[in-house]
Design a protein around this motif. Structure first.
Motif, PDB file in Angstrom:
ATOM      1  N   ALA A 161       9.496  15.514   4.302  1.00 45.96           N
ATOM      2  CA  ALA A 161       8.986  15.558   5.531  1.00 45.96           C
ATOM      3  C   ALA A 161       7.562  15.964   5.805  1.00 45.96           C
ATOM      4  O   ALA A 161       6.297  15.320   6.058  1.00 45.96           O
ATOM      5  N   VAL A 164       5.953  12.466   3.752  1.00 50.17           N
ATOM      6  CA  VAL A 164       5.838  11.342   4.568  1.00 50.17           C
ATOM      7  C   VAL A 164       4.786  11.461   5.409  1.00 50.17           C
ATOM      8  O   VAL A 164       3.491  10.598   5.363  1.00 50.17           O
ATOM      9  N   LEU A 167       1.337  10.461   3.427  1.00 54.80           N
ATOM     10  CA  LEU A 167       1.475   9.794   3.344  1.00 54.80           C
ATOM     11  C   LEU A 167       0.732   8.721   4.251  1.00 54.80           C
ATOM     12  O   LEU A 167      -0.490   8.712   4.252  1.00 54.80           O
TER      13      LEU A 167
END
Length: 225
Positions: A161, A164, A167
């Motif tokens: 998580a 992500v 990103l």
């Protein structure tokens, strides 16, 4: 052929001076005249050295303390009384608080060098008027770390998580940097700030929690800039 005779050569007798002595006398007189015209002769005393001048300005230097007791007494006398120290401390604290309040309010003369200038103010307004995902990174990261500590079995999920989130942060940071650079060029065509510096400045501010940003936002979220 050149003659080796001494005809025509004048020898000095005892008591007579050489012609060069007259010249040296003239030179000595000229040097004395120049010395009379020098600033040192006009003042009547030589120019004092820098150390001597500073010593006269400071006044007499107190002798060094002979014992540690005298040294403590001297330090105590230089610090002043406890009441005076409290007053000085309160004044310094009030000055620091006043400067910080003015900085948070956005007064130009109290801003940090990185925040000064109309360009940086405009970038802050652009960031503060947007609802950025970057501002959620710190609280979400804290929640994920706490959940990983409470339940080690979730470590793999929490790590994924966070990757992500990072990103999405990078993608939004790139988009925000382009928007800021484009709008700055439209508003300030003579700006010398590079695209990277403006984008990084906007990225850092957007990643902070809104109420913790310094200087404080001048516009509300969703306002038109």
């Amino acid at each position: 052929m050149p003659s080796n005779s001494l005809v025509g050569v004048k020898f000095l007798r005892r008591g007579e001076s050489s012609p060069t002595s007259d010249t040296s006398t003239v030179d000595a007189g000229a040097a004395a005249t120049i010395a009379d015209r020098s600033p040192t002769a006009a003042k009547g005393r030589p120019t004092p050295k820098r150390r001597e001048a500073e010593g006269r300005r400071r006044g007499p230097v107190a002798p060094a303390p002979l014992t540690s007791k005298e040294a403590r007494a001297r330090r105590k006398s230089l610090r002043g009384s406890r009441a005076e120290r409290k007053v000085d401390s309160a004044e310094r604290k009030a000055t620091v608080q006043d400067r910080r309040a003015r900085m948070l309010a956005g007064e130009e003369q109290f801003l940090l060098p990185r925040d000064k200038g109309p360009v940086k103010g405009y970038v802050r307004d652009i960031v503060d008027a947007r609802r950025n995902l970057l501002g959620l990174f710190m609280p979400l990261a804290l929640v994920l770390i706490l959940s990983m500590i409470l339940s080690p079995a979730l470590q793999a999920i929490v790590t994924l998580a966070m990757l992500v989130m990072m990103l999405f942060m990078i993608i939004e940071g790139v988009i925000l940097g382009r928007i800021v650079h484009k709008r700055v060029l439209e508003r300030f065509p003579d700006s010398t700030d590079s695209k990277f510096s403006l984008g990084w400045y906007a990225f850092v501010r957007a990643s902070q929690i809104r109420r913790m940003r310094a200087p404080k936002p001048r516009v509300t979220a969703g306002a038109s800039i």
